[in-house]
Design an enzyme around this catalytic site. Structure first.
Site, PDB file in Angstrom:
ATOM      1  N   GLU A 283       0.823  -1.215   0.000  1.00 27.40           N
ATOM      2  CA  GLU A 283       0.000   0.000   0.000  1.00 27.40           C
ATOM      3  C   GLU A 283       0.856   1.264   0.000  1.00 27.40           C
ATOM      4  O   GLU A 283       0.557   2.235  -0.708  1.00 27.40           O
ATOM      5  CB  GLU A 283      -0.939   0.007   1.215  1.00 27.40           C
ATOM      6  CG  GLU A 283      -1.997  -1.084   1.202  1.00 27.40           C
ATOM      7  CD  GLU A 283      -2.928  -0.992   0.016  1.00 27.40           C
ATOM      8  OE1 GLU A 283      -3.195   0.143  -0.441  1.00 27.40           O
ATOM      9  OE2 GLU A 283      -3.380  -2.040  -0.475  1.00 27.40           O
TER      10      GLU A 283
ATOM     11  N   HIS B 125       2.212   2.350  -3.327  1.00 30.85           N
ATOM     12  CA  HIS B 125       1.362   3.217  -4.154  1.00 30.85           C
ATOM     13  C   HIS B 125       1.681   4.687  -3.888  1.00 30.85           C
ATOM     14  O   HIS B 125       1.697   5.501  -4.824  1.00 30.85           O
ATOM     15  CB  HIS B 125      -0.121   2.945  -3.850  1.00 30.85           C
ATOM     16  CG  HIS B 125      -0.644   1.654  -4.409  1.00 30.85           C
ATOM     17  ND1 HIS B 125      -0.564   1.339  -5.745  1.00 30.85           N
ATOM     18  CD2 HIS B 125      -1.256   0.594  -3.820  1.00 30.85           C
ATOM     19  CE1 HIS B 125      -1.113   0.152  -5.960  1.00 30.85           C
ATOM     20  NE2 HIS B 125      -1.525  -0.321  -4.805  1.00 30.85           N
TER      21      HIS B 125
END
Length: 465
Positions: A326, A329
């Protein structure tokens, strides 16, 4: 005898527009139905674990996921058919001008004349969203209390469901109505360059909503608690610091009260980033992994029966690997790129809206012969006229999303998390009953995340190294 093309050319412009919108809507539906049929065939025929999945998935979990996805696909077929027929009947029967007229009558009874178009628009919007909520309620109930319940995911009671639905509707109206009224006002007074001001307004609104959502809106529906001090929190902070992620808080959300599906995300701008972990993601925190205390009454018997199929969750190392993905990103600029793409698209749409809003035939095509309300213009142009463009854009964004997912996996590999991410993906797929076999066209068109096997293969080399 006239050819079909000649007959089409002889039709008035408004009839051609209306027929084109209707035909394209059904073309999209039939394409989606064709893809879903191909995928359902995969669910029906793939009854044994393929050889390449033998080390990843046991036969019991494979069969559970197959039946779950088959039920979901069948439900999607019927709900999609109903939605398409409903939309077609609304257009053919003049549902939109009827609702606009009804909104005018209600605003007139309240003392607002025809000159108060924004008031009438807000009443129209309220009635339209209420109609959508009511007609969608049976489908939502069936999905939650039949399909999700049958496969062990639903954790809601009927009372919780209705309370949640009412709360969602009220919160949505509290945001939607004021924002829409301001947008319509800006369009009305903006002059020749109103599309620039409208775009800037929607940009500000979207950034504000992203900023306040997890702090003020999401807690209205789920309980957020700070992640307790301990090894996991320390490891998360250390990893965030190693990549210069400006982490300020880590929350755990009690998603297990609603569903046993799991998730994790981050939010915030600039130097104020927060991470949110669903308790169902954490092996040590999920209520689904805890036995109710002995001697508790009937309500807890219901809870006990719902938690009999325990979810595995992820160990701390695997949670860190998921967060590594995550945070990838963020580090790779995917979040910023998505915002830029979204705003470029928004600006283009408002510009084209400014070009088209003066075309009377767009309104007459949908039954508005004597008036051209701004809200109706927004609906016609954004929802109907732009629909071919929206389909192409959606596919392109799906392709881009898959590319970003591979890049985020690669970033987690660079952090030394390949082995843990590999096992986490397998566990999450098992916990969420994801089916690892897919039709290639269905996958290409719909999957914003790469299929499990492709992600595992990309991680396997690094894991072996």
């Amino acid at each position: 005898m006239a050819l079909p093309g000649e007959l089409w050319a002889e039709l008035p412009a408004e009839r051609r527009i209306f027929c084109s919108v209707l035909l394209f809507s059904w073309a999209v539906y039939l394409w989606e139905a064709f893809l879903a049929h191909r995928q359902r065939r995969v669910y029906r025929t793939t009854t044994h674990v393929p050889q390449e999945l033998g080390q990843i998935m046991d036969s019991e979990t494979f069969e559970k996921s197959r039946l779950y996805q088959l039920d979901k696909s069948t439900f999607s077929f019927w709900s999609g058919l109903y939605s398409e027929v409903e939309g077609t009947m609304i257009l053919l029967c003049g549902g939109i001008p009827f609702l606009w007229k009804l909104s005018g009558q209600i605003s007139g009874h309240a003392g607002f004349g025809q000159e108060y178009e924004i008031v009438q628009s807000l009443i129209f919007l309220l009635l339209a969203t209420l109609f959508s909520a009511v007609t969608g309620l049976p489908w939502s109930l069936y999905n939650t209390f039949v399909i999700e319940e049958k496969h062990g995911f639903n954790q809601q009671t009927l009372g919780f469901f209705f309370k949640d639905a009412i709360k969602k509707f009220v919160v949505t109206q509290c945001i939607l109505l004021p924002v829409t009224s301001l947008l319509l006002y800006i369009i009305k007074i903006g002059g020749d360059y109103f599309f620039i001001y409208a775009w800037l307004f929607t940009l500000v609104v979207s950034l504000v909503l992203v900023t306040i959502y997890a702090d003020y809106i999401a807690p209205l529906f789920d309980k957020f608690i700070p992640l307790p001090e301990g090894e996991l929190k320390q490891q998360i902070e250390t990893m965030a610091k190693s990549i210069d992620f400006p982490l300020t808080k880590v929350y755990v959300v009690e998603g297990s009260k609603r569903s046993s599906h799991s998730n994790a995300y981050f939010y915030g701008f600039f130097k104020n980033k927060r991470i949110v972990l669903f308790d169902t993601l954490l092996e040590d925190y999920s209520a689904l992994n805890k036995e109710p205390a002995e001697g508790e009454d009937g309500e807890n018997e219901e809870t006990k029966s719902k938690t009999k199929n325990k979810k595995q969750g992820c160990k701390n190392e695997e949670v860190l690997a998921v967060l590594g993905h995550e945070l990838g990103h963020w580090k790779l600029g995917h979040t910023v790129k998505n915002i830029i793409i979204s705003q470029m698209n928004s600006f283009l749409c408002f510009f084209l809206f400014a070009v088209l809003i003066g075309r009377k035939e767009l309104f007459t095509a949908f039954g508005f012969y004597d008036t051209q309300p701004t809200l109706i213009g927004l609906m016609i142009i954004f929802q109907f006229i732009f629909s071919p463009y929206n389909e192409v854009l959606s596919f392109c964004l799906t392709v881009l999303s898959r590319r970003f997912e591979f890049q985020a996996d690669a970033f987690a590999k660079e952090l030394g998390k390949a082995k843990d991410l590999y096992s986490a993906l397998i566990k999450l797929n098992k916990d969420n009953l994801g089916f690892p076999v897919s039709d290639w066209i269905f996958s290409m068109w719909h999957y914003s995340h790469p299929p499990l096997l492709e992600r595992l293969q990309a991680l396997k080399d690094a894991k072996q190294e």
